[in-house]
Design an enzyme around this catalytic site. Structure first.
Site, mmCIF file in Angstrom:
data_model
loop_
_atom_site.group_PDB
_atom_site.id
_atom_site.type_symbol
_atom_site.label_atom_id
_atom_site.label_comp_id
_atom_site.label_asym_id
_atom_site.label_seq_id
_atom_site.Cartn_x
_atom_site.Cartn_y
_atom_site.Cartn_z
ATOM 1 N N ASP A 69 0.384 18.841 -22.071
ATOM 2 C CA ASP A 69 -0.310 17.563 -22.121
ATOM 3 C C ASP A 69 0.610 16.706 -22.973
ATOM 4 O OD1 ASP A 69 -1.728 15.306 -22.762
ATOM 5 O OD2 ASP A 69 -3.663 16.322 -22.845
ATOM 6 N N PHE A 114 -9.043 19.877 -25.531
ATOM 7 C CA PHE A 114 -9.359 18.456 -25.485
ATOM 8 C C PHE A 114 -10.523 18.291 -24.510
ATOM 9 C CE2 PHE A 114 -9.233 14.073 -24.069
ATOM 10 C CZ PHE A 114 -9.449 13.472 -25.293
ATOM 11 N N THR A 115 -11.386 17.324 -24.786
ATOM 12 C CA THR A 115 -12.671 17.187 -24.076
ATOM 13 C C THR A 115 -12.518 17.170 -22.551
ATOM 14 O OG1 THR A 115 -12.473 14.805 -24.418
ATOM 15 C CG2 THR A 115 -13.806 16.030 -26.013
ATOM 16 N N PHE A 134 -20.616 13.223 -25.585
ATOM 17 C CA PHE A 134 -20.314 12.286 -26.666
ATOM 18 C C PHE A 134 -20.176 10.846 -26.184
ATOM 19 C CE2 PHE A 134 -15.839 11.891 -25.517
ATOM 20 C CZ PHE A 134 -15.637 13.058 -24.790
ATOM 21 N N LYS A 168 -1.620 5.907 -23.959
ATOM 22 C CA LYS A 168 -1.281 6.147 -25.368
ATOM 23 C C LYS A 168 0.202 5.815 -25.592
ATOM 24 C CE LYS A 168 -5.225 8.687 -24.866
ATOM 25 N NZ LYS A 168 -5.964 8.789 -23.589
ATOM 26 N N ARG A 210 -15.468 13.228 -33.900
ATOM 27 C CA ARG A 210 -14.732 14.326 -33.291
ATOM 28 C C ARG A 210 -15.201 15.609 -33.977
ATOM 29 N NH1 ARG A 210 -11.938 12.489 -28.558
ATOM 30 N NH2 ARG A 210 -14.125 12.901 -28.166
ATOM 31 N N TYR A 248 0.839 -1.199 0.000
ATOM 32 C CA TYR A 248 0.000 0.000 0.000
ATOM 33 C C TYR A 248 0.872 1.247 0.000
ATOM 34 C CZ TYR A 248 -3.693 3.288 1.120
ATOM 35 O OH TYR A 248 -4.569 4.335 1.066
HETATM 36 O O1 PLI Z 1 -8.389 8.958 -21.182
HETATM 37 P P1 PLI Z 1 -7.485 9.501 -20.142
HETATM 38 O O2 PLI Z 1 -8.217 9.971 -18.944
HETATM 39 O O3 PLI Z 1 -6.368 8.573 -19.785
HETATM 40 O O4 PLI Z 1 -6.736 10.764 -20.772
HETATM 41 C C1 PLI Z 1 -7.409 11.918 -21.132
HETATM 42 C C2 PLI Z 1 -6.714 12.555 -22.284
HETATM 43 C C3 PLI Z 1 -5.973 13.683 -22.066
HETATM 44 N N1 PLI Z 1 -5.337 14.300 -23.081
HETATM 45 C C4 PLI Z 1 -5.402 13.843 -24.344
HETATM 46 C C5 PLI Z 1 -4.693 14.582 -25.424
HETATM 47 C C6 PLI Z 1 -6.124 12.706 -24.636
HETATM 48 O O5 PLI Z 1 -6.152 12.273 -25.894
HETATM 49 C C7 PLI Z 1 -6.827 12.028 -23.584
HETATM 50 C C8 PLI Z 1 -7.645 10.918 -23.841
HETATM 51 N N2 PLI Z 1 -7.932 10.565 -25.068
HETATM 52 C C9 PLI Z 1 -8.762 9.614 -25.473
HETATM 53 C C10 PLI Z 1 -9.559 8.754 -24.553
HETATM 54 C C11 PLI Z 1 -8.896 9.435 -26.911
HETATM 55 O O6 PLI Z 1 -9.627 8.541 -27.345
HETATM 56 O O7 PLI Z 1 -8.243 10.195 -27.634
#
Ligand code: PLI
Length: 489
Positions: free
Chosen positions: A221, A130-131, A456, A264, A389, A78
């Site tokens: 980011d 970004f969303t 979305f 990513k 998008r 932990y």
């Molecule tokens: O999906 P998260 O919470 O791990 O990350 C959010 C996020 C932040 N910044 C950027 C540039 C992203 O592309 C992003 C998440 N993107 C998704 C889920 C996508 O499908 O592009």
């Protein structure tokens, strides 16, 4: 003897496949039932009803044998997990930040960053929204101001760095609202909503200098900073002989910290972090971390998640072959679509190919949600899942309640890392080309269920009749771009 021509040796995969996951090809009847059941929202499809899943590159990577082995040595303590310290070392070495705040994924880091830095009434400039990033900024009482260059909003512009900040726009905002109301600029690498478009090192440097003159922090980011580093190496004078690892470190040197969704570039299925230089800011972030995510030595991750992540971070920059193959595959799909005459965002981006739904469905006004309709039509045709998008993702302006109308109305074909083959890219291109050939038979969609936040993800829709030609001509918004056939970047 005949000769084989082509340029695949330039990007062919630097791995071989050791394990496979069978997938099902749903029939047309099954696809019709599935999309109806999903309310025409590809987010609501069950993965079992999808053939080739190009919804997102987020959390969908294939891990390597080394990463799977790393899972087995995760330390699940932990407090004070050994795996946390492995992750701290990896982030420090590869990104250069000394302070690590681990989170369950990117939006966890965005939440904490927004809460420690934004006060009600603050303005956060950024190179396109970004969303989830904007949502957290607004939730903390701030508002987002777009300072990306104009070319980013034009799908046809061949600008090599469409993610760049327009420094004049940034200067104007600083003059209008005052630097004291701008806690930081949110600077995205390889800008997702612009089509996976990079920022140049020259622009990063100039932005950092301008912000620091005014006491404004620069928060990256850095979710797709590796892919950005690749484009700098390929396109920016002076970087051709530098490794992506060196370029990535230099990118981060022009910032005070970063949020990262590790789902990513970092090649894992879950995880993320906030990384900082200032220990005092990190102390404040940890204060919130223990309330929202978990103890400071695991955040939202298990020990094995952190171990696989530390391994993924090192693996992504272990030579340039990985990123070359990754972006090479995206470019391969993009070029197939260009050859088929399908209008896409140019130059071809880093993590996906973005279809220009405005140009493909000129008979649909933006309020009939052309990109959402096109994504549903592609799924119906072949079981390929893509993501809207456009106007649906952009949501409503919280001040006016009106739909935001982004210039970019796109469908994203997002390529998971190390998952699909060249044949999958070919099937996708064939399906998209055939849907585009009959595009005038596609009608729009209307909301039947519209969630208030990040609509979305969970919205549902109903089909609208295909507009008659004369109506379509009247309702059509002018297109900024002709049907594009041009070479990718
Ligand atoms: O999906 P998260 O919470 O791990 O990350 C959010 C996020 C932040 N910044 C950027 C540039 C992203 O592309 C992003 C998440 N993107 C998704 C889920 C996508 O499908 O592009």
């Amino acid at each position: 003897m005949g000769t084989l021509r082509g340029s695949h040796r330039r990007w062919a995969e630097p791995y071989r496949i050791k394990m496979v996951e069978p997938i099902r090809i749903p029939t047309r009847d099954q696809r019709e039932a599935a999309i109806l059941d999903a309310g025409y929202n590809t987010f609501l499809l069950r993965s079992e009803d999808v053939y080739i899943d190009l919804l997102t590159d987020s959390g969908t990577s294939a891990m390597s044998d080394r990463q799977w082995a790393a899972l087995m040595v995760g330390d699940e303590a932990y407090a004070g997990s050994r795996s946390f310290y492995h992750l701290v070392d990896a982030v420090h070495e590869v990104y250069g930040y000394p302070e690590l705040v681990p989170t369950h994924q990117g939006r966890g880091a965005e939440n904490i960053l927004s809460q420690i830095l934004i006060k009600p009434g603050d303005v956060i400039p950024g190179n396109m929204y970004f969303t989830t990033t904007r949502w957290h900024q607004e939730k903390a009482g701030g508002s987002f101001a777009d300072v990306i260059i104009d070319e980013a909003h034009d799908p046809a512009s061949l600008h090599p760095f469409k993610g760049n900040v327009d420094l004049d726009k940034l200067r104007r905002i600083i003059a209008e609202v005052g630097a004291e109301r701008i806690p930081y600029i949110s600077l995205e690498t390889n800008v997702n909503m612009a089509g996976g478009q990079p920022v140049s090192m020259a622009n990063l440097t100039a932005t950092y200098e301008l912000c620091h003159e005014h006491g404004i922090l620069v928060m990256l980011d850095a979710t797709r900073a590796l892919e950005n580093a690749w484009f700098i190496q390929q396109r920016e004078p002076g970087y051709a002989r530098r490794s992506v690892a060196e370029i990535l470190l230099e990118i981060c040197s022009h910032s005070d910290g970063a949020t990262v969704s590790s789902k990513k570039d970092n090649l894992v299925n879950i995880g993320g972090f906030l990384a900082l230089r200032d220990p005092e800011l990190a102390r404040r972030a940890r204060g919130l971390l223990v309330a929202y995510e978990g103890l400071h030595t695991y955040g939202g991750m298990s020990g094995r998640d952190m171990e696989a992540l530390a391994c993924g971070i090192r693996e992504m920059i272990d030579g340039d072959d990985h990123v070359r193959a990754r972006i090479g595959q995206v470019e391969y799909l993009g070029n197939l679509l260009i050859d088929a005459g399908v209008p896409i965002v140019l130059p071809i981006g880093g993590h996906g190919v973005y279809l220009n739904a405005r140009a493909i469905l000129p008979h649909l006004p933006q309020d009939d949600l052309p990109a959402q309709s096109l994504a549903a039509a592609i799924y119906l045709d072949s079981g390929v899942r893509a993501m809207e998008r456009g106007v649906v993702s952009a949501g409503r302006d919280p001040a006016t309640g009106e739909n935001r109308h982004p210039r970019l109305e796109l469908v994203r074909l997002t390529i998971p890392r190390r998952v699909y083959t060249q044949s999958h890219m070919e099937v996708t291109a064939e399906s998209v080309a055939s849907v585009c050939a009959d595009a005038d038979e596609i009608g729009g969609l209307a909301f039947t269920d519209e969630p208030e936040d990040l609509r979305f993800f969970l919205a549902r829709f109903r089909p609208l009749p295909v507009p008659a030609k004369s109506t379509a001509e009247v309702s059509q918004r002018p297109l900024a771009e002709p049907h594009l056939i041009a070479s990718g970047g």
